[in-house]
Design an enzyme around this catalytic site. Structure first.
Site, mmCIF file in Angstrom:
data_model
loop_
_atom_site.group_PDB
_atom_site.id
_atom_site.type_symbol
_atom_site.label_atom_id
_atom_site.label_comp_id
_atom_site.label_asym_id
_atom_site.label_seq_id
_atom_site.Cartn_x
_atom_site.Cartn_y
_atom_site.Cartn_z
ATOM 1 N N CYS A 35 51.653 21.371 -35.354
ATOM 2 C CA CYS A 35 50.867 21.260 -34.127
ATOM 3 C C CYS A 35 49.503 21.882 -34.367
ATOM 4 C CB CYS A 35 51.555 21.996 -32.983
ATOM 5 S SG CYS A 35 53.224 21.403 -32.654
ATOM 6 N N ALA A 36 48.499 21.292 -33.765
ATOM 7 C CA ALA A 36 47.143 21.827 -33.909
ATOM 8 C C ALA A 36 47.024 23.161 -33.185
ATOM 9 C CB ALA A 36 46.146 20.837 -33.324
#
Length: 141
Positions: free
Chosen positions: A55-56
Site C-alpha cells: 500500500c502506498a
C-alpha cells in the site's frame, strides 16, 4: 435480484447508497465517511505483524476468526484507505471461512463503481488487504 447465500446485508445497504450517488466525487466522499465512522484501531494492534505491504499509505489490518466467523479491523493514515477498510469490513465481517473464500471482492467493489477510479497504487493496496483477509480465512478452513 436474487441474493446469494453469502451476501452481506450491510454491504447491500452500501450498494444501495452508492446507487444514489451519481458522481465520483460524491462516492469518494461517501467512502471517506465510512472510514470516519469506523472505530479506531487499538494502538497495540498497529504493529509490524498487522501492517499490510503493497500500500502506498500505512495500513494495518487485524483479522481473526472468532466463533467460526471472520472479524477484522483496520486503520490507515490515508482517509480513502480507511474508507476502503470500512467497506471491506461490511463485505466480510461475520462470514464463515468458506464464505469469505467465495466472495469475489473485486466484483463486489465494482458494484460500488470504485475499481475504475482508484489509482494503481490504491488498487494494489486494496488487493493486498483482500489477500490478508483471505489468508486469515484460508488458515482456518
Amino acid at each position: 435480484m436474487t441474493r446469494s447465500h453469502h451476501e452481506h446485508p450491510a454491504f447491500e445497504e452500501l450498494v444501495e447508497d452508492f446507487e444514489f450517488l451519481d458522481d465520483w466525487e460524491d462516492r469518494y466522499r461517501h467512502v471517506i465517511d465510512q472510514g470516519r465512522e469506523m472505530d479506531a484501531l487499538d494502538e497495540s494492534l498497529r504493529v509490524p505483524a498487522t501492517k499490510v505491504d503493497g500500500c502506498a499509505s500505512q495500513v494495518w489490518l487485524h483479522a481473526e476468526m472468532r466463533d467460526g466467523a471472520l472479524h477484522f479491523d483496520g486503520a490507515s493514515d490515508a482517509m480513502i484507505v480507511s474508507g476502503l477498510i470500512a467497506v471491506l469490513r461490511k463485505l466480510y465481517n461475520g462470514l464463515k471461512p468458506s464464505e469469505v473464500m467465495a466472495v469475489d471482492a473485486r466484483a463486489q467493489m465494482a458494484r460500488l463503481g470504485l475499481n475504475d477510479h482508484l489509482s494503481a497504487q490504491r488498487s494494489n493496496g486494496l488487493t493486498a488487504m483482500i489477500e490478508r483477509v483471505r489468508e486469515t480465512a484460508a488458515a482456518s478452513v
